[in-house]
Design an enzyme around this catalytic site. Structure first.
Site: not given
Ligand SMILES: Cc1cc2nc3c(=O)[nH]c(=O)nc-3n(C[C@H](O)[C@H](O)[C@H](O)COP(=O)(O)O)c2cc1C
Length: 389
Positions: A25, A189, A334
């Site tokens: 992600s 956004y 993520g």
């Molecule tokens: C450090 C960090 C940065 C993130 N940056 C973005 C991003 O640039 N664009 C986006 O759509 N989501 C972003 N997210 C959300 C993640 O893509 C993801 O949807 C969210 O963390 C949930 O998934 P997970 O539980 O596997 O971390 C970010 C999350 C984290 C932890």
């Protein structure tokens, strides 16, 4: 539990073939300088390719400078940004992970600090440290919440200009070698702001009705679709629900997803929330394991293109069940890959595939005999702690 390892079957995303269904992600790293990719990005993202991800999505990358979330975001608003990203896309492709990139404009939620500094709007203390706030824009002159800057309401000229920027950035992403271009239409956004009645209270053709609120995101999709050509896949991340009083619900976004498909989107990436920072409006989206699975399941029923889910997927069996039970076609990770970049490789082992066949040979040739030796020692009753007993 399913007996078939569906997680490791291929998936076609428009013109792009993914070798299996575990992908990375997009995650902002706040490691860029003037929008440029750095060595940090190459190492950070490259490690996910070595770890076996079918697709690695580069973080939110701003299509114009005022669309950055923070001063340290990646950007693609100039040709000068291409070489740094080209190096990353090349590395990912050479190591078996399809290179993807998320294009973004933060709209009224731009000009903030890093999340470890609470992600709050920049102010004069940041300016004193050389990181001044900048004017933000959005569909209407409504702030994201109390204490947030009031955006300039974009006029028709601003809208036309910004669509050009999306188009140009997408063309640059293709020139840099990316095969999947994702538009960031979630998390409050700019694209999401135009769609949601919470942030869009315009009375012209870009607001008012549901159709009016869809107009800007659909025009961006059309422009980007044309710019990237038929060989590149187009993904769209949306917030399935606003999670805020008066905001979008799942029926609204399921209908929007069908429109995205008609407009040429190849993959819907389902996330949620972010439209408002006003806690008094918050209707709470529960954060459990695989917390977007019900949303992605529902959206999957309203389109004929692949749908991705994301959110606290931590176990291989969990990812596999999400695909088996039609909650999603693709599982994005993520924080699980920040914790363990080899998560996709480890998932193969957990689900019973050949242990090292998919690893880069530089690692696999060393790890396979190590695993055999550990197995032999275990059979004799020797453990890593035996010598200390
Ligand atoms: C450090 C960090 C940065 C993130 N940056 C973005 C991003 O640039 N664009 C986006 O759509 N989501 C972003 N997210 C959300 C993640 O893509 C993801 O949807 C969210 O963390 C949930 O998934 P997970 O539980 O596997 O971390 C970010 C999350 C984290 C932890």
């Amino acid at each position: 539990m399913s007996d078939v390892d569906v997680l490791h079957t291929p998936l076609s995303v428009g013109p792009v073939e993914l070798s299996h269904r575990v992908a990375v992600s997009p995650m902002c790293m706040y490691a860029s300088v003037d929008g440029h990719a750095t060595d940090f990005h190459l190492v950070h993202l490259g490690r996910f390719a070595l770890g076996g991800a079918a697709l690695t999505m580069v973080e939110a990358t701003a299509v114009e400078p005022q669309g950055r979330i923070s001063h340290h975001d990646l950007g693609l608003w100039s040709d000068d940004h291409i070489p740094g990203l080209q190096r990353i896309a090349g590395f990912l492709a050479a190591h078996g992970s399809v290179p993807g990139i998320q294009l973004s404009h933060a709209g009224r939620r731009a000009s903030v600090r890093e999340p470890w500094r609470a992600g709050a709007p920049l102010d004069e203390t940041d300016a004193a440290a050389g990181l001044p706030p900048w004017p933000v824009e959005g569909p209407s002159a409504l702030p994201a919440g109390p204490g947030w800057p009031i955006p300039a309401a974009m006029d028709i000229g601003d809208i036309r200009r910004s669509i050009e920027r999306w188009r140009d950035a997408a063309a640059r992403a293709v020139a840099a070698g990316f095969r999947v271009i994702e538009l960031h239409g979630a998390h409050g956004y700019l694209l999401h702001e135009f769609l949601s009645p919470i942030a869009n209270q315009r009375t012209d053709a870009y607001g008012g009705t549901t159709e009016g609120r869809m107009r800007y995101p659909l025009e961006v999709v059309a422009a980007v679709r044309e710019a990237i050509g038929p060989e590149t896949a187009l993904a769209y991340r949306l917030s399935a629900v606003d999670g805020a009083v008066g905001g979008l619900d799942l029926d609204d976004t399921a209908a929007f997803a069908a429109r995205l498909q008609d407009a040429g989107v190849d993959l819907i990436d389902v996330s949620s929330g972010g439209i408002s920072t006003d806690r008094s409006l918050d209707t709470r989206i529960r954060r459990g394991f695989a917390f977007h699975a019900d949303f992605s399941h529902r959206i999957r029923e309203s389109v004929d293109i692949p749908v991705a889910t994301v959110g606290l997927v931590v176990e291989p069996e969990q990812a596999q069940e999400l695909v088996t039970r039609a909650d999603a076609d693709l599982v994005l990770l993520g924080r699980s890959v920040l914790d363990d970049p080899n998560w996709p490789h480890h998932a193969r082992v957990a689900l019973g595939d050949d242990e090292f066949a998919e690893w880069d040979v530089r690692y696999g040739h060393a790890l396979a005999p190590r695993a055999r030796l550990i197995g032999k020692l275990a059979a004799t009753g020797e453990s890593p702690m035996s010598r200390f007993e």
